[in-house]
Design a protein around this motif. Structure first.
Motif, PDB file in Angstrom:
ATOM      1  N   GLY A  55       0.835  -1.190   0.000  1.00 15.65           N
ATOM      2  CA  GLY A  55       0.000   0.000   0.000  1.00 15.65           C
ATOM      3  C   GLY A  55       0.864   1.231   0.000  1.00 15.65           C
ATOM      4  O   GLY A  55       2.073   1.161   0.067  1.00 15.65           O
ATOM      5  N   ALA A  56       0.238   2.359  -0.028  1.00 17.08           N
ATOM      6  CA  ALA A  56       1.000   3.568  -0.290  1.00 17.08           C
ATOM      7  C   ALA A  56       1.172   4.446   0.919  1.00 17.08           C
ATOM      8  O   ALA A  56       1.211   5.642   0.803  1.00 17.08           O
ATOM      9  CB  ALA A  56       0.316   4.338  -1.400  1.00 17.08           C
ATOM     10  N   ASP A  57       1.303   3.840   2.064  1.00  9.91           N
ATOM     11  CA  ASP A  57       1.515   4.652   3.247  1.00  9.91           C
ATOM     12  C   ASP A  57       2.918   5.226   3.298  1.00  9.91           C
ATOM     13  O   ASP A  57       3.345   5.781   4.290  1.00  9.91           O
ATOM     14  CB  ASP A  57       1.244   3.843   4.510  1.00  9.91           C
ATOM     15  N   ILE A  58       3.640   5.037   2.231  1.00  6.25           N
ATOM     16  CA  ILE A  58       4.975   5.608   2.162  1.00  6.25           C
ATOM     17  C   ILE A  58       4.887   7.096   1.945  1.00  6.25           C
ATOM     18  O   ILE A  58       5.852   7.799   2.069  1.00  6.25           O
ATOM     19  CB  ILE A  58       5.802   4.990   1.018  1.00  6.25           C
ATOM     20  N   TYR A  59       3.730   7.571   1.580  1.00  5.92           N
ATOM     21  CA  TYR A  59       3.587   8.995   1.344  1.00  5.92           C
ATOM     22  C   TYR A  59       2.856   9.633   2.504  1.00  5.92           C
ATOM     23  O   TYR A  59       2.157   8.970   3.244  1.00  5.92           O
ATOM     24  CB  TYR A  59       2.786   9.210   0.057  1.00  5.92           C
ATOM     25  N   PRO A  60       3.000  10.950   2.620  1.00  5.17           N
ATOM     26  CA  PRO A  60       2.245  11.621   3.659  1.00  5.17           C
ATOM     27  C   PRO A  60       0.756  11.375   3.446  1.00  5.17           C
ATOM     28  O   PRO A  60       0.322  11.060   2.344  1.00  5.17           O
ATOM     29  CB  PRO A  60       2.577  13.090   3.454  1.00  5.17           C
ATOM     30  N   LYS A  61      -0.010  11.580   4.486  1.00  6.78           N
ATOM     31  CA  LYS A  61      -1.423  11.230   4.449  1.00  6.78           C
ATOM     32  C   LYS A  61      -2.173  11.857   3.282  1.00  6.78           C
ATOM     33  O   LYS A  61      -3.006  11.239   2.657  1.00  6.78           O
ATOM     34  CB  LYS A  61      -2.065  11.652   5.754  1.00  6.78           C
ATOM     35  N   ARG A  62      -1.817  13.112   2.999  1.00  2.00           N
ATOM     36  CA  ARG A  62      -2.557  13.808   1.941  1.00  2.00           C
ATOM     37  C   ARG A  62      -2.334  13.166   0.588  1.00  2.00           C
ATOM     38  O   ARG A  62      -3.097  13.369  -0.334  1.00  2.00           O
ATOM     39  CB  ARG A  62      -2.150  15.282   1.915  1.00  2.00           C
ATOM     40  N   ALA A  67      -1.520   7.843  -4.051  1.00  3.30           N
ATOM     41  CA  ALA A  67      -0.584   6.721  -4.042  1.00  3.30           C
ATOM     42  C   ALA A  67      -1.325   5.396  -4.130  1.00  3.30           C
ATOM     43  O   ALA A  67      -0.873   4.468  -4.800  1.00  3.30           O
ATOM     44  CB  ALA A  67       0.270   6.768  -2.789  1.00  3.30           C
ATOM     45  N   SER A  68      -2.465   5.301  -3.476  1.00  2.00           N
ATOM     46  CA  SER A  68      -3.249   4.063  -3.534  1.00  2.00           C
ATOM     47  C   SER A  68      -3.723   3.796  -4.952  1.00  2.00           C
ATOM     48  O   SER A  68      -3.653   2.670  -5.452  1.00  2.00           O
ATOM     49  CB  SER A  68      -4.478   4.150  -2.628  1.00  2.00           C
ATOM     50  N   ILE A  69      -4.189   4.876  -5.613  1.00  2.00           N
ATOM     51  CA  ILE A  69      -4.671   4.720  -6.993  1.00  2.00           C
ATOM     52  C   ILE A  69      -3.508   4.299  -7.884  1.00  2.00           C
ATOM     53  O   ILE A  69      -3.626   3.389  -8.705  1.00  2.00           O
ATOM     54  CB  ILE A  69      -5.308   6.030  -7.493  1.00  2.00           C
ATOM     55  N   ALA A  70      -2.370   4.947  -7.681  1.00  2.00           N
ATOM     56  CA  ALA A  70      -1.192   4.627  -8.494  1.00  2.00           C
ATOM     57  C   ALA A  70      -0.785   3.174  -8.277  1.00  2.00           C
ATOM     58  O   ALA A  70      -0.491   2.446  -9.231  1.00  2.00           O
ATOM     59  CB  ALA A  70      -0.033   5.552  -8.136  1.00  2.00           C
ATOM     60  N   THR A  71      -0.794   2.749  -7.043  1.00  2.00           N
ATOM     61  CA  THR A  71      -0.425   1.363  -6.734  1.00  2.00           C
ATOM     62  C   THR A  71      -1.378   0.391  -7.411  1.00  2.00           C
ATOM     63  O   THR A  71      -0.959  -0.600  -8.004  1.00  2.00           O
ATOM     64  CB  THR A  71      -0.454   1.130  -5.204  1.00  2.00           C
ATOM     65  N   ALA A  72      -2.676   0.725  -7.329  1.00  2.00           N
ATOM     66  CA  ALA A  72      -3.676  -0.139  -7.940  1.00  2.00           C
ATOM     67  C   ALA A  72      -3.449  -0.218  -9.454  1.00  2.00           C
ATOM     68  O   ALA A  72      -3.536  -1.292 -10.057  1.00  2.00           O
ATOM     69  CB  ALA A  72      -5.064   0.387  -7.636  1.00  2.00           C
ATOM     70  N   ALA A  73      -3.128   0.948 -10.056  1.00  4.49           N
ATOM     71  CA  ALA A  73      -2.902   0.981 -11.500  1.00  4.49           C
ATOM     72  C   ALA A  73      -1.694   0.131 -11.879  1.00  4.49           C
ATOM     73  O   ALA A  73      -1.729  -0.641 -12.840  1.00  4.49           O
ATOM     74  CB  ALA A  73      -2.703   2.417 -11.962  1.00  4.49           C
ATOM     75  N   ILE A  74      -0.625   0.271 -11.082  1.00  2.34           N
ATOM     76  CA  ILE A  74       0.588  -0.505 -11.359  1.00  2.34           C
ATOM     77  C   ILE A  74       0.293  -1.996 -11.246  1.00  2.34           C
ATOM     78  O   ILE A  74       0.688  -2.794 -12.103  1.00  2.34           O
ATOM     79  CB  ILE A  74       1.725  -0.095 -10.392  1.00  2.34           C
ATOM     80  N   LEU A  75      -0.433  -2.350 -10.216  1.00  3.40           N
ATOM     81  CA  LEU A  75      -0.769  -3.760 -10.023  1.00  3.40           C
ATOM     82  C   LEU A  75      -1.608  -4.286 -11.183  1.00  3.40           C
ATOM     83  O   LEU A  75      -1.418  -5.404 -11.651  1.00  3.40           O
ATOM     84  CB  LEU A  75      -1.521  -3.953  -8.708  1.00  3.40           C
ATOM     85  N   PHE A  76      -2.524  -3.430 -11.662  1.00  6.81           N
ATOM     86  CA  PHE A  76      -3.379  -3.818 -12.765  1.00  6.81           C
ATOM     87  C   PHE A  76      -2.536  -4.067 -14.015  1.00  6.81           C
ATOM     88  O   PHE A  76      -2.701  -5.072 -14.709  1.00  6.81           O
ATOM     89  CB  PHE A  76      -4.418  -2.716 -13.010  1.00  6.81           C
TER      90      PHE A  76
END
Lengths: 306, 159
Positions: A55-62, A67-76
């Motif tokens: 998941g994308a908790d590597i980025y600040p909360k905002r 980051a979650s969307i990006a991760t999902a896209a990469i996974l897709f």
């Protein structure tokens, strides 16, 4: 228990305690914290159980949503590549004009044995600066496939910071990303990127923490067991050092500098070499000037099996 | 929120706050940090979704989380050691100079020895239980315990 020293120890430890007032204060402060909706600490603790390791908790909360969307896209995309490799290749050739580089070539070359071997020249990334000149003779790595590497890095990070689940350590191009982005200690926020080839820090972000000047590491294999040796150096009002060797399979630290010098380990700087460490004692001449003296050279196996 | 409510928190604090504090003080040598860690451990307990089979598991879990947090603190403390640690050392907690002195001697033992000593003598865990708790081999714990006794005796007798 006739040992007088043990009795003294027990007597002393019994004096370290919370009385009923302290317990009450503790209870009040905990309930306050738990009831405070704005408390980031609690939100994070709650979210830890549901945050994916990728998941994308590597980025600040905002940035977490992006980051979650990006991760999902990469996974897709990865899923598509895995499921329809031929289609993807032909589409790539059609639109880009060249065949995509096989994954094995874009992944840093790992050596199976524990020898210093030149490795892949790192690609330039936007994060690299002139200081990150690769020095191919100083690095040893251990063969793992990409997934295994990510797993190892995650495990290693998890070993070093056992309570942190809100981080991710992953591998991309030539970089190992260790990105906890949360508190190592609640007063200290940090994020660090490490060039996997040179072991040098590429970029870092700090909120309150002090500068971490360098982090070097080696992945070594001794008698079929993989270990990660880490040496860090920080300075702020003078230099401080820490070094540790972690067994990558059991995820247990097998040695750290405190084993050798429990009282003044901060004064010892470790340089990781091919077969062992060079241990330097730093004598402070003034606030920013430290005179190093080589104390001894110790083979890795001697440290690990001590 | 985890599986615990406020009344069970109160019970847990009464039973285990001192234990957590002692472990944290031993490992950090800083009462302020030890108190922070104690608080954080209970917050973790309250927010943890884990269901424990019995109270022994809760105690073991608390010890393990405390040790991990102390480890985290140790790892980060070398980074942030900018103010005089002397000012915050746990020895100041003790009123009697003799206690302070003995505590200083104890603090000089490696963490693994301190933890094994504490768990064995104070919490009265057996060696196999400590081994399980710390994820170490029984032989390792026996060795640490033996060395810890020798070291402690040596240091205190040298006093």
């Amino acid at each position: 228990m006739d040992d007088n020293s043990i009795n003294k120890y027990l007597e002393l430890m019994s004096k370290v305690k919370y009385d009923s007032n302290d317990n009450e204060k503790l209870f009040v402060s905990i309930t306050k914290l738990l009831n405070n909706e704005d408390n980031i600490q609690i939100e994070k603790l709650n979210s830890m159980n549901t945050t994916s390791m990728i998941g994308a908790d590597i980025y600040p909360k905002r940035h977490s949503l992006i980051a979650s969307i990006a991760t999902a896209a990469i996974l897709f995309v990865l899923l598509l590549v895995i499921l329809f490799p031929d289609t993807i290749t032909s589409l790539y050739e059609r639109f880009i004009g060249v065949s995509p580089t096989p994954a094995s070539q874009t992944t840093p070359n790992f050596q199976t044995n524990y020898t210093a071997t030149p490795i892949l020249t790192p690609k330039k990334t936007p994060f690299q600066t002139e200081q990150q000149t690769p020095s191919p003779t100083v690095r040893n790595v251990y063969i793992r496939d990409l997934t295994k590497n990510e797993e190892i890095l995650n495990n290693i990070y998890h070993t070093i910071f056992p309570d942190r689940t809100d981080y991710i350590a992953y591998w991309m191009d030539d970089n190992i990303f260790w990105a906890p982005v949360d508190q190592l200690h609640y007063r200290h926020l940090y994020c660090i990127r490490i060039n996997s080839t040179t072991g040098e820090v590429i970029s870092k972000r700090y909120d309150i923490s002090y500068l971490e000047d360098s982090l070097s590491y080696r992945i070594i294999s001794i008698n079929g067991v993989t270990y990660l040796a880490l040496a860090t150096n920080t300075w702020e009002h003078g230099e401080l050092y820490f070094s540790e060797i972690v067994n990558c399979e059991t995820m247990e630290p097998v040695w750290n500098i405190q084993d050798l010098y429990p009282d003044n380990w901060e004064s010892y700087k470790v340089v990781l070499n091919e077969n062992g460490i060079d241990l330097y004692h730093g004598e402070r001449l003034d606030t920013y000037l430290v005179n190093f003296e080589l104390v001894r050279r110790i083979p890795y196996d001697e440290l690990i099996y001590a | 929120m985890g599986t615990y409510d406020e009344s069970s928190l109160s019970d847990m604090i009464m039973k285990y706050s001192s234990m957590i504090l002692r472990i944290a003080v031993q490992n950090t040598n800083d009462f302020y940090v030890a108190e922070d860690i104690t608080q954080e451990v209970f917050i973790k307990l309250m927010t943890c979704k884990k269901a424990f089979d019995n109270e022994n598991y809760v105690k073991a879990w608390l010890i393990k989380v405390t040790l991990n947090m102390c480890k985290n603190h140790t790892k980060s403390s070398w980074r942030k050691r900018t103010v005089s640690i002397q000012e915050r050392e746990a020895t100041q907690f003790f009123v009697l100079p003799e206690d302070r002195y003995i505590f200083e001697l104890i603090m000089k033992l490696p963490d693994k020895y301190k933890n094994v000593l504490y768990l064995y003598y104070y919490e009265e865990y057996t060696v196999p239980e400590i081994a399980e708790l710390l994820d170490k081999k029984i032989n390792t714990i026996s060795t640490w315990l033996r060395r810890a006794r020798i070291e402690l005796k040596k240091r205190i007798e040298e006093e």
